[in-house]
Enzyme design. Sequence first.
Site, PDB file in Angstrom:
ATOM      1  N   HIS A   4       0.857  -1.201   0.000  1.00  0.00           N
ATOM      2  CA  HIS A   4       0.000   0.000   0.000  1.00  0.00           C
ATOM      3  C   HIS A   4       0.889   1.246   0.000  1.00  0.00           C
ATOM      4  O   HIS A   4       0.958   1.999   0.986  1.00  0.00           O
ATOM      5  CB  HIS A   4      -0.884  -0.034   1.254  1.00  0.00           C
ATOM      6  CG  HIS A   4      -2.069   0.873   1.193  1.00  0.00           C
ATOM      7  ND1 HIS A   4      -1.965   2.219   0.912  1.00  0.00           N
ATOM      8  CD2 HIS A   4      -3.379   0.614   1.364  1.00  0.00           C
ATOM      9  CE1 HIS A   4      -3.178   2.742   0.937  1.00  0.00           C
ATOM     10  NE2 HIS A   4      -4.055   1.787   1.202  1.00  0.00           N
ATOM     11  N   GLU A  27      -0.456   1.159  -5.595  1.00  0.00           N
ATOM     12  CA  GLU A  27      -0.410  -0.016  -4.720  1.00  0.00           C
ATOM     13  C   GLU A  27      -0.377  -1.302  -5.539  1.00  0.00           C
ATOM     14  O   GLU A  27      -1.418  -1.819  -5.940  1.00  0.00           O
ATOM     15  CB  GLU A  27      -1.645  -0.004  -3.814  1.00  0.00           C
ATOM     16  CG  GLU A  27      -1.891   1.329  -3.133  1.00  0.00           C
ATOM     17  CD  GLU A  27      -3.268   1.417  -2.463  1.00  0.00           C
ATOM     18  OE1 GLU A  27      -3.856   0.383  -2.130  1.00  0.00           O
ATOM     19  OE2 GLU A  27      -3.766   2.541  -2.299  1.00  0.00           O
TER      20      GLU A  27
END
Length: 296
Positions: A159, A264
């Site tokens: 992330h 991500e």
Amino acid sequence: MSVQDLGDKVILTHPDDKSSTATILKYGATVFSWKLNGTEQLWLSDAAKLDGSRPVRGGIPLVFPVFGKNTTDEHLSKLPQHGLARNSTWEFLGQTKSDPPTVQFALSPDNANKELTKLWPFDFVLLLTVQLGRDYLKTDIEVQNPSTTREFKFNWLFHTYLKIEDIEGTLVSNLVGVKLYDQLLKQSYIDKHPVITISDETDCIYQNVDENRLIQVVDRGQPVHTVKRHNLPDTVVWNPWTEKAGGMADFEPKDGFLQMVCIEPGHVHDLITLAPGQSWSAYQLLYKEQLKYQAI
Ligand code: BG6
């Protein structure tokens, strides 16, 4: 010394350039700072908690075994958003190489957050390798299933919060023609825009992005971040914009969304099934590269 263990965090310093560093919090094995020639590359909220009370808002939180909130799988659906890896304190295994400085962290049910492993009762081992190159940061993940009898299903995602100067002058390239699922519109479509610009809340999962496509974040014509992926077919592009950032207690400053974009890389469109005794691995490489329009 190129690797320092400071208890709750580990700092890597490049031997050829002391101003190139990476700092990893053991909680979540979260890289929360990567400096290249003294310049920070990752966005970190001023209100991010680095004390293990909640996942870090910024840097590179690790998402496992579920991306977002699962509603269908018997076990994964019990876990909170983005799983248990970012809410667990990983074991620091030490340095595996001195040049470039490379370290490893591990997570298994032995050291993972007990409240969460109760909800997802599978045997697993995660091995994260962080390597600080002269001009790159590489994060490798290996997921192992040590069980002799039971398979498990999972998602993986890095992330990654990338720091930028100004979202209004920034574009994301090389995703044209890719099918995406827009989590806000709850619709799938093919992105026909030659480049992505962000001027509102954005939360899109680009699916099956060819591994040879580099994703570049370009600031007024200059590529400021290049993201290479291995074995990570999906890429989420996320920016919370005004309202969502306003609602997140750990997001500061409130207009900080102007200085970040999340790119991500992950495997999130479907679940990976890991048979007993099997392992799966993937990596993300962040580096500097010339502008490469591979698809317009
Ligand atoms: C992104 C998701 O990966 O993470 C978004 O696509 C989500 O839907 C965002 O809002 C942040 O999640 P969290 O749990 O860290 O607030």
